[in-house]
Design a protein around this motif. Structure first.
Motif, PDB file in Angstrom:
ATOM      1  N   LYS A 126       0.831  -1.206   0.000  1.00 51.35           N
ATOM      2  CA  LYS A 126       0.000   0.000   0.000  1.00 51.35           C
ATOM      3  C   LYS A 126       0.869   1.260   0.000  1.00 51.35           C
ATOM      4  O   LYS A 126       0.655   2.175  -0.793  1.00 51.35           O
ATOM      5  CB  LYS A 126      -0.915  -0.024   1.235  1.00 51.35           C
ATOM      6  CG  LYS A 126      -1.824   1.159   1.366  1.00 51.35           C
ATOM      7  CD  LYS A 126      -2.671   1.014   2.623  1.00 51.35           C
ATOM      8  CE  LYS A 126      -3.480   2.255   2.887  1.00 51.35           C
ATOM      9  NZ  LYS A 126      -4.236   2.159   4.142  1.00 51.35           N
ATOM     10  N   VAL A 127       1.871   1.303   0.863  1.00 57.22           N
ATOM     11  CA  VAL A 127       2.762   2.467   0.949  1.00 57.22           C
ATOM     12  C   VAL A 127       3.579   2.606  -0.332  1.00 57.22           C
ATOM     13  O   VAL A 127       3.762   3.710  -0.852  1.00 57.22           O
ATOM     14  CB  VAL A 127       3.672   2.368   2.197  1.00 57.22           C
ATOM     15  CG1 VAL A 127       4.768   3.420   2.180  1.00 57.22           C
ATOM     16  CG2 VAL A 127       2.843   2.470   3.468  1.00 57.22           C
ATOM     17  N   LYS A 128       4.039   1.477  -0.872  1.00 53.40           N
ATOM     18  CA  LYS A 128       4.833   1.498  -2.099  1.00 53.40           C
ATOM     19  C   LYS A 128       4.013   2.055  -3.259  1.00 53.40           C
ATOM     20  O   LYS A 128       4.499   2.888  -4.028  1.00 53.40           O
ATOM     21  CB  LYS A 128       5.326   0.086  -2.414  1.00 53.40           C
ATOM     22  CG  LYS A 128       6.280   0.011  -3.572  1.00 53.40           C
ATOM     23  CD  LYS A 128       6.785  -1.401  -3.761  1.00 53.40           C
ATOM     24  CE  LYS A 128       7.693  -1.487  -4.960  1.00 53.40           C
ATOM     25  NZ  LYS A 128       8.137  -2.863  -5.208  1.00 53.40           N
ATOM     26  N   ARG A 129       2.756   1.599  -3.373  1.00 52.82           N
ATOM     27  CA  ARG A 129       1.874   2.118  -4.441  1.00 52.82           C
ATOM     28  C   ARG A 129       1.672   3.612  -4.297  1.00 52.82           C
ATOM     29  O   ARG A 129       1.744   4.366  -5.273  1.00 52.82           O
ATOM     30  CB  ARG A 129       0.523   1.406  -4.412  1.00 52.82           C
ATOM     31  CG  ARG A 129       0.486   0.098  -5.152  1.00 52.82           C
ATOM     32  CD  ARG A 129      -0.954  -0.386  -5.387  1.00 52.82           C
ATOM     33  NE  ARG A 129      -1.745  -0.463  -4.159  1.00 52.82           N
ATOM     34  CZ  ARG A 129      -1.810  -1.514  -3.344  1.00 52.82           C
ATOM     35  NH1 ARG A 129      -1.137  -2.591  -3.621  1.00 52.82           N
ATOM     36  NH2 ARG A 129      -2.567  -1.464  -2.259  1.00 52.82           N
ATOM     37  N   ALA A 130       1.424   4.064  -3.077  1.00 49.51           N
ATOM     38  CA  ALA A 130       1.201   5.495  -2.845  1.00 49.51           C
ATOM     39  C   ALA A 130       2.461   6.285  -3.205  1.00 49.51           C
ATOM     40  O   ALA A 130       2.370   7.356  -3.795  1.00 49.51           O
ATOM     41  CB  ALA A 130       0.821   5.731  -1.397  1.00 49.51           C
TER      42      ALA A 130
END
Length: 134
Positions: A126-130
């Protein structure tokens, strides 16, 4: 050599963590934060026990944990001294404490050991996508 006064510390009676672990974590924080400097002599086990009104063996076990984790060295007949952890180890030690607290919190919430890495992986994605969308 004069040692610093022992900073106030309140144990969490509601925690599942034993007192010696809470004390070890607090002392690791004090070392990581620079309150206790490299080469500095820590207060004696007896002084810590008396000042915090806890058993001698509790403090002794916390000191042994700190030594095992590389924070301190015991010099027989002289006392316990803070190791020079260097910047990278100091940061890793802080992160290690955070991760241990996180894992314990997850377990207290009813998660299993197998659930925790799955949760972490989910949040990393999730953090990587953001981050990639920026």
């Amino acid at each position: 050599m004069v040692t610093k006064e022992i900073p106030a510390f309140a144990f969490n009676d509601q925690s599942d963590l034993p007192l010696w672990v809470q004390l070890r974590d607090r002392m690791a924080f004090l070392i990581n934060s620079g309150f206790y400097k490299p080469g500095e002599k820590l207060p004696t086990v007896r002084k810590y026990a008396a000042d915090l009104h806890i058993a001698y063996n509790t403090v002794s076990k916390a000191y042994m944990g700190l030594e095992r984790d590389g924070y301190v060295t015991t010099v027989r007949g002289s006392g316990v001294f803070v190791n020079d952890l260097g910047t990278s180890h100091r940061e890793d030690g802080h992160v290690d404490v955070l991760v241990e607290e996180f894992v314990r919190s997850c377990l207290e919430e009813g998660m299993t050991y197998d659930d925790i890495p799955k949760l972490v992986s989910k949040h990393i994605r999730k953090v990587k996508r953001a981050h990639e969308e920026k």
